[in-house]
Design an enzyme around this catalytic site. Structure first.
Site, short mmCIF file in Angstrom:
data_model
loop_
_atom_site.label_atom_id
_atom_site.label_comp_id
_atom_site.label_asym_id
_atom_site.label_seq_id
_atom_site.Cartn_x
_atom_site.Cartn_y
_atom_site.Cartn_z
N TYR A 101 0.76 -1.24 0.01
CA TYR A 101 -0.05 0.12 -0.06
C TYR A 101 1.09 1.22 -0.10
O TYR A 101 0.42 2.35 -0.45
CB TYR A 101 -1.00 -0.05 1.18
CG TYR A 101 -2.25 -0.94 0.84
CD1 TYR A 101 -3.04 -0.33 0.13
CD2 TYR A 101 -2.35 -2.26 1.19
CE1 TYR A 101 -4.32 -1.00 -0.23
CE2 TYR A 101 -3.35 -3.02 1.02
CZ TYR A 101 -4.36 -2.39 0.24
OH TYR A 101 -5.44 -3.21 -0.31
N ARG A 104 1.46 1.88 -3.51
CA ARG A 104 0.47 2.25 -4.08
C ARG A 104 0.08 3.96 -3.72
O ARG A 104 -0.40 4.72 -4.81
CB ARG A 104 -0.98 1.74 -3.72
CG ARG A 104 -0.85 0.09 -4.47
CD ARG A 104 -2.25 -0.53 -4.17
NE ARG A 104 -3.23 0.22 -4.80
CZ ARG A 104 -4.66 0.04 -4.75
NH1 ARG A 104 -5.09 -0.78 -3.72
NH2 ARG A 104 -5.59 0.48 -5.33
N GLN A 135 -15.56 5.06 -6.42
CA GLN A 135 -15.07 3.71 -5.95
C GLN A 135 -13.58 3.77 -6.13
O GLN A 135 -12.68 2.73 -5.79
CB GLN A 135 -15.61 2.68 -7.15
CG GLN A 135 -17.00 2.65 -7.05
CD GLN A 135 -17.42 1.82 -8.45
OE1 GLN A 135 -17.73 0.50 -8.41
NE2 GLN A 135 -17.85 2.16 -9.61
N ASN A 136 -12.86 4.87 -6.45
CA ASN A 136 -11.42 4.91 -6.46
C ASN A 136 -10.98 5.37 -5.00
O ASN A 136 -11.31 6.12 -4.34
CB ASN A 136 -11.06 6.14 -7.63
CG ASN A 136 -11.30 5.74 -8.86
OD1 ASN A 136 -11.49 4.53 -9.20
ND2 ASN A 136 -11.55 6.95 -9.86
N HIS A 155 -15.09 2.87 -1.68
CA HIS A 155 -14.16 1.95 -1.22
C HIS A 155 -12.99 2.24 -0.21
O HIS A 155 -11.88 1.97 -0.14
CB HIS A 155 -13.42 1.18 -2.35
CG HIS A 155 -14.53 0.45 -3.25
ND1 HIS A 155 -14.41 0.08 -4.75
CD2 HIS A 155 -15.73 0.08 -2.95
CE1 HIS A 155 -15.36 -0.26 -5.22
NE2 HIS A 155 -16.17 -0.68 -4.16
N CYS A 205 -0.56 3.93 15.83
CA CYS A 205 -1.62 4.83 16.23
C CYS A 205 -0.91 6.13 16.99
O CYS A 205 -0.64 5.66 18.16
CB CYS A 205 -2.62 4.19 16.77
SG CYS A 205 -4.21 5.09 17.35
N CYS A 208 -3.53 5.78 20.72
CA CYS A 208 -3.33 4.84 21.67
C CYS A 208 -1.69 4.48 21.83
O CYS A 208 -1.29 3.68 22.74
CB CYS A 208 -4.21 3.44 21.38
SG CYS A 208 -3.61 2.48 19.91
N SER A 250 -18.40 0.30 -15.19
CA SER A 250 -19.46 -0.13 -15.84
C SER A 250 -20.64 0.05 -15.20
O SER A 250 -20.76 -0.14 -13.91
CB SER A 250 -19.30 -1.75 -15.99
OG SER A 250 -20.51 -2.40 -16.64
#
Length: 336
Positions: A101, A104, A135-136, A155, A205, A208, A250
């Site tokens: 990630y 990305r 949705q990206n 998403h 985090c 916490c 679509s």
């Protein structure tokens, strides 16, 4: 990589001319008479529309240089991308998933919003009852200054973070700092060999101080965010949606098809912008003799091709003409 966010209007790489003073689009010069009639009919209906929903997918960001999630063979360093996008994968090897990630995030930050992102953002600023459901997860709509109260992330986002601790509710959106830890910088180097990162080198985090942070995206096996789904449902239920723009995705596959079906049942119309238009999505071509007012007998328009080119042209009656600002690079960000 650091990002100046949000981008001021003066920093945009595009200029919006006043829609009251029409500026002919260069793209119109290459259209067939039938395609021009189709566009004119759509724009006439657009002018009459009061409530509009846009449902966007990966095709919106294709011109920005971002492949689809399953693109390039669906592999990241010989790992199946779909197998990395699960809670189980993160639990088993958070180092591997975080590096996937982080790579990305770096790719998304290197990309720039295209004309369609800015066109939708401008439409939102001019139409209070316009909503974009994306949705990206690439953050490009946010970086195009799309008003946040008119943008829903179905998403999630690569730039949202949340704590994995059961007892902690920390969540942060629009965290564009990259890399999140010094150790994750290696993930941005595409040719670097994979190196395991201990948990001490992964994002933790700040609330916490014990739980690992995870990307705020919807993984396979997880439910869509209830708040986002409810907000979209509330918008559709609040009154007739005159038009749904299906962009880069679509309109025949769920959940997209569900939104299209609901708006059609209300009496709304559909416009599809996609690189590939299925025959079942198309209606008969317009003849050269049809008036732009013929939209009364039309339930759908299709625009096959690059959404980054079609969307700004189609929305010109509301947002005006978009021109690239010479010498402008848009957002300012530095890769480190």
């Amino acid at each position: 990589m650091t990002v100046d966010h949000p981008v001021s209007r003066s920093a945009l790489p595009y200029r919006f001319d006043n829609p009251a003073v029409p500026t002919p689009s260069t793209q119109l010069e290459t259209l067939t008479p039938s395609a021009v009639a189709n566009l004119s009919s759509f724009q006439a209906y657009l002018r009459s529309s009061k409530r509009i929903l846009a449902l966007v997918g990966a095709g919106l960001s294709a011109s920005s240089g971002l492949p689809t999630f399953r693109g390039a063979g669906g592999l990241w360093r010989n790992h199946d991308a779909m197998e990395l996008a699960t809670p189980e994968a993160f639990s088993n090897d958070p180092s591997l998933v975080w590096q996937f990630y982080s790579a990305r995030r770096a790719a998304a930050l290197r990309a720039m919003p295209n004309k369609a992102h800015y066109a939708l953002a401008e439409l939102a600023k001019r139409m209070p009852e316009f909503l974009t459901l994306t949705q990206n997860v690439d953050g490009l709509s946010t970086r195009a200054n799309h008003p946040p109260n008119q943008l829903l992330h179905l998403h999630g986002s690569l730039f949202s973070l949340k704590c994995t601790s059961f007892y902690c509710d920390f969540q942060e959106d629009n965290h564009f700092t990259h890399p999140l830890t010094p150790e994750l910088a290696i993930a941005s180097e595409t040719l670097a060999p994979y190196t395991h990162i201990p948990q001490s080198g992964l994002p933790h985090c700040p609330k916490c101080h014990t739980g690992l942070l995870r990307p705020g995206v919807v993984w396979f096996g997880e439910a869509l965010p209830w708040r986002v789904v409810k907000a979209a449902d509330d918008f559709i239920s609040a009154g007739k949606v005159d038009l749904i723009l299906v962009i880069g995705t679509s309109g025949t596959v769920y959940p997209a098809a569900g939104y299209v079906d609901r708006i059609r049942m209300q009496g709304g119309k559909v416009a599809v912008f996609n690189i590939d238009i299925d025959d079942s999505e198309s209606e008969d071509d317009f003849s050269e003799m049809e008036s732009e007012r013929s939209y009364a007998n039309r339930t759908k328009w299709t625009f096959e091709g690059d959404a980054a080119e079609w969307v700004p042209v189609a929305l010109e009656p509301i947002i005006g003409h978009i021109e690239v600002q010479e010498g402008s690079s848009g957002e300012r960000f530095n890769l480190v």
